[in-house]
Design a protein around this motif. Structure first.
Motif, PDB file in Angstrom:
ATOM      1  N   SER A   1       0.596   6.102   3.148  1.00 26.95           N
ATOM      2  CA  SER A   1      -0.833   5.727   3.099  1.00 26.95           C
ATOM      3  C   SER A   1      -1.562   6.071   4.400  1.00 26.95           C
ATOM      4  O   SER A   1      -2.414   5.325   4.850  1.00 26.95           O
ATOM      5  CB  SER A   1      -1.029   4.228   2.839  1.00 26.95           C
ATOM      6  OG  SER A   1      -0.413   3.830   1.659  1.00 26.95           O
TER       7      SER A   1
ATOM      8  N   TYR B   1      -5.506   8.765  -8.734  1.00 28.41           N
ATOM      9  CA  TYR B   1      -4.418   7.775  -8.690  1.00 28.41           C
ATOM     10  C   TYR B   1      -4.572   6.772  -9.828  1.00 28.41           C
ATOM     11  O   TYR B   1      -3.607   6.392 -10.497  1.00 28.41           O
ATOM     12  CB  TYR B   1      -4.477   7.055  -7.346  1.00 28.41           C
ATOM     13  CG  TYR B   1      -3.214   6.329  -6.939  1.00 28.41           C
ATOM     14  CD1 TYR B   1      -2.203   6.997  -6.270  1.00 28.41           C
ATOM     15  CD2 TYR B   1      -3.050   4.975  -7.194  1.00 28.41           C
ATOM     16  CE1 TYR B   1      -1.051   6.335  -5.870  1.00 28.41           C
ATOM     17  CE2 TYR B   1      -1.900   4.308  -6.792  1.00 28.41           C
ATOM     18  CZ  TYR B   1      -0.904   4.991  -6.129  1.00 28.41           C
ATOM     19  OH  TYR B   1       0.227   4.331  -5.736  1.00 28.41           O
TER      20      TYR B   1
ATOM     21  N   SER C   1      -5.548  -1.027  -1.708  1.00 29.96           N
ATOM     22  CA  SER C   1      -5.708  -0.633  -0.307  1.00 29.96           C
ATOM     23  C   SER C   1      -6.663   0.551  -0.181  1.00 29.96           C
ATOM     24  O   SER C   1      -7.418   0.656   0.784  1.00 29.96           O
ATOM     25  CB  SER C   1      -4.349  -0.307   0.309  1.00 29.96           C
ATOM     26  OG  SER C   1      -3.852   0.939  -0.149  1.00 29.96           O
ATOM     27  N   LEU C   2      -6.623   1.432  -1.156  1.00 28.88           N
ATOM     28  CA  LEU C   2      -7.541   2.577  -1.128  1.00 28.88           C
ATOM     29  C   LEU C   2      -8.975   2.122  -1.338  1.00 28.88           C
ATOM     30  O   LEU C   2      -9.898   2.602  -0.688  1.00 28.88           O
ATOM     31  CB  LEU C   2      -7.151   3.598  -2.203  1.00 28.88           C
ATOM     32  CG  LEU C   2      -5.932   4.460  -1.873  1.00 28.88           C
ATOM     33  CD1 LEU C   2      -5.339   5.078  -3.129  1.00 28.88           C
ATOM     34  CD2 LEU C   2      -6.311   5.555  -0.877  1.00 28.88           C
TER      35      LEU C   2
ATOM     36  N   SER D   1       0.834  -1.202   0.000  1.00 27.54           N
ATOM     37  CA  SER D   1       0.000   0.000   0.000  1.00 27.54           C
ATOM     38  C   SER D   1       0.865   1.247   0.000  1.00 27.54           C
ATOM     39  O   SER D   1       0.637   2.193  -0.759  1.00 27.54           O
ATOM     40  CB  SER D   1      -0.908   0.010   1.237  1.00 27.54           C
ATOM     41  OG  SER D   1      -1.516   1.267   1.366  1.00 27.54           O
ATOM     42  N   ALA D   2       1.873   1.243   0.852  1.00 29.06           N
ATOM     43  CA  ALA D   2       2.709   2.440   0.994  1.00 29.06           C
ATOM     44  C   ALA D   2       3.526   2.698  -0.273  1.00 29.06           C
ATOM     45  O   ALA D   2       3.583   3.817  -0.775  1.00 29.06           O
ATOM     46  CB  ALA D   2       3.634   2.282   2.197  1.00 29.06           C
TER      47      ALA D   2
ATOM     48  N   PHE E   1       0.934  10.888   2.296  1.00 24.91           N
ATOM     49  CA  PHE E   1       0.528  10.195   1.073  1.00 24.91           C
ATOM     50  C   PHE E   1       1.360   8.932   0.888  1.00 24.91           C
ATOM     51  O   PHE E   1       0.844   7.854   0.613  1.00 24.91           O
ATOM     52  CB  PHE E   1       0.711  11.118  -0.137  1.00 24.91           C
ATOM     53  CG  PHE E   1       0.112  10.584  -1.408  1.00 24.91           C
ATOM     54  CD1 PHE E   1      -1.166  10.946  -1.792  1.00 24.91           C
ATOM     55  CD2 PHE E   1       0.818   9.699  -2.221  1.00 24.91           C
ATOM     56  CE1 PHE E   1      -1.732  10.454  -2.960  1.00 24.91           C
ATOM     57  CE2 PHE E   1       0.256   9.199  -3.390  1.00 24.91           C
ATOM     58  CZ  PHE E   1      -1.024   9.583  -3.757  1.00 24.91           C
ATOM     59  N   SER E   2       2.652   9.080   1.070  1.00 29.44           N
ATOM     60  CA  SER E   2       3.543   7.972   0.795  1.00 29.44           C
ATOM     61  C   SER E   2       3.359   6.830   1.791  1.00 29.44           C
ATOM     62  O   SER E   2       3.443   5.659   1.426  1.00 29.44           O
ATOM     63  CB  SER E   2       4.992   8.457   0.809  1.00 29.44           C
ATOM     64  OG  SER E   2       5.816   7.506   0.204  1.00 29.44           O
TER      65      SER E   2
ATOM     66  N   GLY F   1       4.253   2.914  -3.958  1.00 29.35           N
ATOM     67  CA  GLY F   1       3.442   2.997  -5.177  1.00 29.35           C
ATOM     68  C   GLY F   1       3.844   4.211  -5.986  1.00 29.35           C
ATOM     69  O   GLY F   1       4.986   4.673  -5.912  1.00 29.35           O
ATOM     70  N   LEU F   2       2.894   4.724  -6.732  1.00 26.15           N
ATOM     71  CA  LEU F   2       3.171   5.907  -7.548  1.00 26.15           C
ATOM     72  C   LEU F   2       3.646   7.064  -6.690  1.00 26.15           C
ATOM     73  O   LEU F   2       4.370   7.938  -7.151  1.00 26.15           O
ATOM     74  CB  LEU F   2       1.902   6.321  -8.289  1.00 26.15           C
ATOM     75  CG  LEU F   2       1.350   5.307  -9.287  1.00 26.15           C
ATOM     76  CD1 LEU F   2      -0.026   5.742  -9.764  1.00 26.15           C
ATOM     77  CD2 LEU F   2       2.298   5.176 -10.471  1.00 26.15           C
ATOM     78  N   GLY F   3       3.224   7.056  -5.427  1.00 29.29           N
ATOM     79  CA  GLY F   3       3.613   8.128  -4.518  1.00 29.29           C
ATOM     80  C   GLY F   3       5.119   8.220  -4.356  1.00 29.29           C
ATOM     81  O   GLY F   3       5.672   9.314  -4.237  1.00 29.29           O
ATOM     82  N   ASN F   4       5.799   7.098  -4.348  1.00 26.34           N
ATOM     83  CA  ASN F   4       7.240   7.102  -4.126  1.00 26.34           C
ATOM     84  C   ASN F   4       8.006   7.536  -5.355  1.00 26.34           C
ATOM     85  O   ASN F   4       9.085   8.109  -5.248  1.00 26.34           O
ATOM     86  CB  ASN F   4       7.723   5.695  -3.757  1.00 26.34           C
ATOM     87  CG  ASN F   4       7.034   5.197  -2.526  1.00 26.34           C
ATOM     88  OD1 ASN F   4       5.829   4.957  -2.557  1.00 26.34           O
ATOM     89  ND2 ASN F   4       7.754   5.066  -1.447  1.00 26.34           N
TER      90      ASN F   4
HETATM   91  N1  TRP Z   1       0.963   5.357  -0.507  1.00 22.55           N
HETATM   92  C1  TRP Z   1       0.594   5.057  -1.853  1.00 22.55           C
HETATM   93  C2  TRP Z   1       1.694   5.552  -2.770  1.00 22.55           C
HETATM   94  O1  TRP Z   1       2.662   6.078  -2.310  1.00 22.55           O
HETATM   95  C3  TRP Z   1      -0.744   5.641  -2.236  1.00 22.55           C
HETATM   96  C4  TRP Z   1      -1.778   5.338  -1.219  1.00 22.55           C
HETATM   97  C5  TRP Z   1      -2.285   4.128  -0.923  1.00 22.55           C
HETATM   98  C6  TRP Z   1      -2.361   6.267  -0.334  1.00 22.55           C
HETATM   99  N2  TRP Z   1      -3.162   4.246   0.107  1.00 22.55           N
HETATM  100  C7  TRP Z   1      -3.225   5.543   0.494  1.00 22.55           C
HETATM  101  C8  TRP Z   1      -2.221   7.626  -0.166  1.00 22.55           C
HETATM  102  C9  TRP Z   1      -3.919   6.177   1.510  1.00 22.55           C
HETATM  103  C10 TRP Z   1      -2.918   8.248   0.850  1.00 22.55           C
HETATM  104  C11 TRP Z   1      -3.776   7.525   1.689  1.00 22.55           C
HETATM  105  O2  TRP Z   1       1.615   5.432  -3.940  1.00 22.55           O
END
Ligand code: TRP
Length: 447
Positions: free
Chosen positions: A229, A104, A323-324, A21-22, A226-227, A24-27
């Motif tokens: 989650s 996302y 996860s979202l 979950s953590a 965000f990263s 992902g595209l965020g990183n």
């Molecule tokens: N953390 C994920 C990423 O970095 C994105 C994500 C998944 C997210 N679940 C979340 C962001 C909940 C905020 C809240 O790509």
């Protein structure tokens, strides 16, 4: 009542899913463009500080609440604080998860499109107009990005449908390590480019003058949330599928470290290339979709690397989007006794519709800027990441710090006997709420 609730097959299963979950595209996508827009090095320091001092302690808080309550984000507050208004924050979480997944999934669709173009060989060589213009042409068109967004949502729904153990745990076991290996190899290549050092200086040598801008702090905090989650109840929901005998502190530190590793290594891949290829670091959300293909076009077997990279990125995105989606799905299943199937499909459709706005905002609706100069996607991201997530995290911290007594809080987090427990409690009760509020008011221009 809880006996039929699903659970992870093992603690490792939980950790992999939470890491999935953590990471992902965020990183990769979001980290690099937000770092690029906010001056690089100084932002990185604020981001790392946010992760260590606020992010990881709050991650532990969020998982603890879910594991104790064994319910979704609304249900957890309702169970632990009956007839108190805390559950309203749960609705904020459900709404935030929908909003985030709305855009996302569109970006994940871009990643799938890139995967496809590498698979067919289309992107092996630089398109006539360059990767930048090709990307622009694709994202500003109407039908194609929506198609990929739809395909990605179908994939996400399909995994959530199959339930916790089979669907979510398995997808994470293979592709996270693959992504890590690819990123390390790419970092090595990036560092060998002419001009790489300029990129490394941008990322690691802080230019403190950017700290005078209040928006940098909220950007760093928002990116940390965000990263990891955090803040919408993803980690609460995942924690609720975890048995009481599994210890939490080590797991949450592991998740935080893993996530940070992926962000920093992505920076080492992207920024040397940004400077080597003469791209502006503040190019915004398009950054990785232009730099990466440029890198791939210059390395031996770059086409193959492109295939593997965008496959891994897409799958990293799937494990995050799953996860979202799980947040509203778990909520609907409990509240309305919907089946997992019905909940996943209905929610998935709602998210698809939200994403239409985000996608068309890149082209046909680009004239519509809900917030300042920001197009629809960036506005959704801004509101979700810089407002919903910090507020969600603030409420979770206050719930643990002020609604629980100290003993219960430490027990919930498996921290009863250590000094660490004391510090964690102080952070969650006082420090994190104060800092989040200050950063918030600062960004609003109140301070
Ligand atoms: N953390 C994920 C990423 O970095 C994105 C994500 C998944 C997210 N679940 C979340 C962001 C909940 C905020 C809240 O790509």
């Amino acid at each position: 009542m809880n006996s039929t609730r699903e659970s992870w097959a093992s603690k490792l299963g939980f950790m992999l899913a939470a890491m999935g979950s953590a990471v992902g595209l965020g990183n990769i996508w979001r980290f690099s463009y937000v770092a690029g827009e906010n001056g690089g090095g100084a932002f990185l320091i604020l981001y790392l500080a946010s992760i260590v001092i606020i992010g990881i302690p709050l991650l532990l808080a969020e998982v603890s609440i879910g594991r104790k309550a064994k319910s979704d984000v609304v249900g957890s507050y309702r169970t632990l604080a009956p007839r108190k208004p805390w559950y309203l924050a749960g609705f904020l979480g459900v709404f935030g998860a929908l909003l985030i997944l709305g855009f996302y999934s569109v970006v994940a669709g871009w990643s799938m499109y890139y995967f496809w173009n590498y698979l067919t060989g289309q992107f092996f060589t630089v398109p006539e107009q360059g990767y930048g213009a090709a990307f622009e042409m694709f994202t500003s068109s109407t039908a194609q990005p929506l198609l990929w967004h739809a395909i990605f949502m179908v994939l996400t729904i399909a995994i959530v449908l199959t339930g916790i153990k089979k669907g979510i745990e398995l997808a994470n076991k293979i592709f996270m390590p693959a992504l890590a290996v690819l990123l390390i190899i790419l970092a090595g290549f990036s560092l060998s480019l002419d001009g790489a050092m300029e990129g490394m200086r941008f990322l690691f040598q802080p230019d403190w003058s950017v700290l005078s801008d209040p928006s940098v702090y909220i950007a760093a905090l928002g990116q940390a949330f965000f990263s990891l989650s955090l803040g919408v109840g993803v980690m609460m929901t995942y924690g609720s599928y975890l048995g009481d005998h599994h210890k939490l502190p080590g797991a949450t530190v592991g998740i935080g470290l893993m996530d940070t590793f992926f962000a920093v290594i992505s920076g080492v891949v992207i920024f040397p290339a940004v400077f080597a290829f003469g791209i502006e670091p503040d190019s915004g959300p398009v950054l990785v979709f232009i730099t990466l293909p440029d890198i791939f076009s210059q390395i031996p077997f770059g086409g193959i690397v492109g295939i593997l990279f965008f496959l891994s990125l897409t799958l990293a995105a799937v494990s995050s989007s799953v996860s979202l989606l799980e947040v509203p799905v778990a909520f609907l299943m409990r509240s309305f006794k919907w089946s997992r199937k019905l909940a996943a499909i209905i929610t998935g459709i709602v998210i698809f519709v939200l994403g239409i706005g985000a996608s068309l905002g890149m082209g046909a609706w680009s004239g519509f800027t809900p917030i300042g100069q920001l197009n629809i996607m960036d506005s959704m991201d801004y509101v979700a990441s810089n407002i919903f997530l910090p507020i969600g995290g603030l409420v979770m911290a206050m719930f643990i710090g002020w609604y629980f007594n100290k003993m219960d809080a430490l027990t919930a987090a498996d921290l009863q006997h250590a000094t660490v427990g004391h510090w964690w409690y102080v952070i969650v009760k006082y420090f994190a709420p104060v800092i989040i509020l200050l950063i918030f008011l600062n960004a609003l221009g109140v301070l």
